[in-house]
Design a protein around this motif. Structure first.
Motif, PDB file in Angstrom:
ATOM      1  N   VAL A  44       0.833  -1.196   0.000  1.00 52.03           N
ATOM      2  CA  VAL A  44       0.000   0.000   0.000  1.00 52.03           C
ATOM      3  C   VAL A  44       0.872   1.251   0.000  1.00 52.03           C
ATOM      4  O   VAL A  44       0.559   2.234  -0.669  1.00 52.03           O
ATOM      5  CB  VAL A  44      -0.960  -0.007   1.218  1.00 52.03           C
ATOM      6  N   GLY A  45       1.972   1.191   0.707  1.00 54.98           N
ATOM      7  CA  GLY A  45       2.898   2.322   0.725  1.00 54.98           C
ATOM      8  C   GLY A  45       3.585   2.554  -0.600  1.00 54.98           C
ATOM      9  O   GLY A  45       4.058   3.647  -0.879  1.00 54.98           O
ATOM     10  N   ALA A  46       3.625   1.533  -1.427  1.00 52.09           N
ATOM     11  CA  ALA A  46       4.286   1.644  -2.731  1.00 52.09           C
ATOM     12  C   ALA A  46       3.263   1.829  -3.852  1.00 52.09           C
ATOM     13  O   ALA A  46       3.420   1.303  -4.940  1.00 52.09           O
ATOM     14  CB  ALA A  46       5.125   0.401  -2.982  1.00 52.09           C
ATOM     15  N   THR A  47       2.203   2.588  -3.583  1.00 52.51           N
ATOM     16  CA  THR A  47       1.136   2.727  -4.588  1.00 52.51           C
ATOM     17  C   THR A  47       1.604   3.426  -5.854  1.00 52.51           C
ATOM     18  O   THR A  47       1.047   3.188  -6.923  1.00 52.51           O
ATOM     19  CB  THR A  47      -0.050   3.511  -4.004  1.00 52.51           C
ATOM     20  N   SER A  48       2.610   4.272  -5.756  1.00 52.94           N
ATOM     21  CA  SER A  48       3.071   4.978  -6.949  1.00 52.94           C
ATOM     22  C   SER A  48       4.235   4.255  -7.637  1.00 52.94           C
ATOM     23  O   SER A  48       4.762   4.755  -8.613  1.00 52.94           O
ATOM     24  CB  SER A  48       3.493   6.398  -6.585  1.00 52.94           C
ATOM     25  N   SER A  49       4.612   3.089  -7.130  1.00 53.14           N
ATOM     26  CA  SER A  49       5.733   2.371  -7.740  1.00 53.14           C
ATOM     27  C   SER A  49       5.312   1.750  -9.072  1.00 53.14           C
ATOM     28  O   SER A  49       4.138   1.581  -9.358  1.00 53.14           O
ATOM     29  CB  SER A  49       6.251   1.287  -6.795  1.00 53.14           C
ATOM     30  N   LYS A  90       1.738  -1.509 -12.691  1.00 56.08           N
ATOM     31  CA  LYS A  90       1.592  -2.657 -13.587  1.00 56.08           C
ATOM     32  C   LYS A  90       0.494  -3.608 -13.089  1.00 56.08           C
ATOM     33  O   LYS A  90      -0.277  -4.142 -13.886  1.00 56.08           O
ATOM     34  CB  LYS A  90       2.929  -3.397 -13.683  1.00 56.08           C
ATOM     35  N   ILE A  91       0.414  -3.808 -11.782  1.00 56.96           N
ATOM     36  CA  ILE A  91      -0.632  -4.672 -11.213  1.00 56.96           C
ATOM     37  C   ILE A  91      -2.010  -4.077 -11.497  1.00 56.96           C
ATOM     38  O   ILE A  91      -2.940  -4.796 -11.881  1.00 56.96           O
ATOM     39  CB  ILE A  91      -0.395  -4.864  -9.696  1.00 56.96           C
ATOM     40  N   ARG A  92      -2.150  -2.762 -11.308  1.00 58.34           N
ATOM     41  CA  ARG A  92      -3.432  -2.113 -11.601  1.00 58.34           C
ATOM     42  C   ARG A  92      -3.763  -2.188 -13.091  1.00 58.34           C
ATOM     43  O   ARG A  92      -4.902  -2.436 -13.463  1.00 58.34           O
ATOM     44  CB  ARG A  92      -3.391  -0.652 -11.164  1.00 58.34           C
ATOM     45  N   LYS A  93      -2.764  -1.957 -13.922  1.00 55.86           N
ATOM     46  CA  LYS A  93      -2.978  -1.939 -15.373  1.00 55.86           C
ATOM     47  C   LYS A  93      -3.438  -3.298 -15.887  1.00 55.86           C
ATOM     48  O   LYS A  93      -4.305  -3.385 -16.747  1.00 55.86           O
ATOM     49  CB  LYS A  93      -1.671  -1.533 -16.077  1.00 55.86           C
ATOM     50  N   LYS A  94      -2.883  -4.373 -15.341  1.00 57.27           N
ATOM     51  CA  LYS A  94      -3.249  -5.715 -15.793  1.00 57.27           C
ATOM     52  C   LYS A  94      -4.489  -6.254 -15.096  1.00 57.27           C
ATOM     53  O   LYS A  94      -4.907  -7.370 -15.356  1.00 57.27           O
ATOM     54  CB  LYS A  94      -2.078  -6.667 -15.600  1.00 57.27           C
ATOM     55  N   GLY A  95      -5.073  -5.483 -14.173  1.00 58.38           N
ATOM     56  CA  GLY A  95      -6.297  -5.894 -13.508  1.00 58.38           C
ATOM     57  C   GLY A  95      -6.113  -6.943 -12.430  1.00 58.38           C
ATOM     58  O   GLY A  95      -7.037  -7.680 -12.108  1.00 58.38           O
ATOM     59  N   ALA A  96      -4.926  -7.017 -11.846  1.00 59.43           N
ATOM     60  CA  ALA A  96      -4.647  -8.023 -10.829  1.00 59.43           C
ATOM     61  C   ALA A  96      -4.889  -7.513  -9.413  1.00 59.43           C
ATOM     62  O   ALA A  96      -4.728  -8.264  -8.460  1.00 59.43           O
ATOM     63  CB  ALA A  96      -3.204  -8.506 -10.958  1.00 59.43           C
ATOM     64  N   LEU A  97      -5.296  -6.259  -9.277  1.00 60.93           N
ATOM     65  CA  LEU A  97      -5.515  -5.702  -7.943  1.00 60.93           C
ATOM     66  C   LEU A  97      -6.653  -6.394  -7.187  1.00 60.93           C
ATOM     67  O   LEU A  97      -6.502  -6.663  -5.990  1.00 60.93           O
ATOM     68  CB  LEU A  97      -5.752  -4.198  -8.032  1.00 60.93           C
ATOM     69  N   PRO A  98      -7.784  -6.736  -7.832  1.00 54.63           N
ATOM     70  CA  PRO A  98      -8.824  -7.463  -7.085  1.00 54.63           C
ATOM     71  C   PRO A  98      -8.351  -8.819  -6.568  1.00 54.63           C
ATOM     72  O   PRO A  98      -8.676  -9.193  -5.439  1.00 54.63           O
ATOM     73  CB  PRO A  98      -9.949  -7.642  -8.107  1.00 54.63           C
TER      74      PRO A  98
END
Length: 167
Positions: free
Chosen positions: A64-69, A74-82
């Motif tokens: 969570v602290g590395a949200t801008s990393s 890449k995790i958000r872009k590929k839809g792996a966050l859920p």
């Protein structure tokens, strides 16, 4: 829709395995099992699950602290966050359930250290679900760490000439 089905199936797999193992134990002819030093066994299970849950919680705060990393982008872009959320949530909830259930079990078991069939099948199912969940969560975390190491900064190795006047 396919991604949600995949996430649901992956996340529910440890719970399904736990239910199946609990049903297998409940179908056996065992009525009760006496565990020598049951208190030590329960303390070990509670301590291990608390430690692992703390590790998972710490890794969540780091991510969570590395949200801008780059890796989180890449995790958000590929839809792996859920899937990331589901895996961590499942492991934390199962860890808390393990702690509470085995604390309760230690409180209700008498001096004979005999565990009845119902509690034995619930214990087996819960431990199998928790261990499978922790293994899959740790594998997922190690995969993320592997991605961090793969994506290093790009360095331009082409030779260049500095500008300006030199001797």
């Amino acid at each position: 829709m396919k991604a949600k089905l995949h996430v649901g199936a992956v996340v529910l797999l440890p719970v399904i395995l736990g239910i199946l193992s609990g049903l297998v134990v409940s179908r056996t002819k065992i009525t009760s099992i006496e565990f020598p030093r049951l208190e030590f066994l329960l303390n070990t299970i509670i301590s291990c699950s608390a430690t692992i849950s703390g590790f998972i919680l710490a890794s969540v705060t780091i991510l969570v602290g590395a949200t801008s990393s780059e890796i989180m982008k890449k995790i958000r872009k590929k839809g792996a966050l859920p899937e990331l959320r589901w895996r961590y949530t499942e492991a934390l909830i199962l860890g808390l359930v393990v702690i509470f259930f085995f604390t309760f079990l230690g409180a209700i078991v008498d001096d004979t250290d005999c565990v009845g069939k119902i509690y034995l099948s619930l214990s087996t199912g819960l431990l199998v679900a928790y261990v499978c969940s922790v293994i899959s969560t740790c594998y997922y975390l190690l995969s993320i760490i592997g991605l961090i190491n793969d994506e290093g900064p790009t360095i331009d190795n082409a030779p260049s000439v500095p500008g300006g006047k030199f001797r």
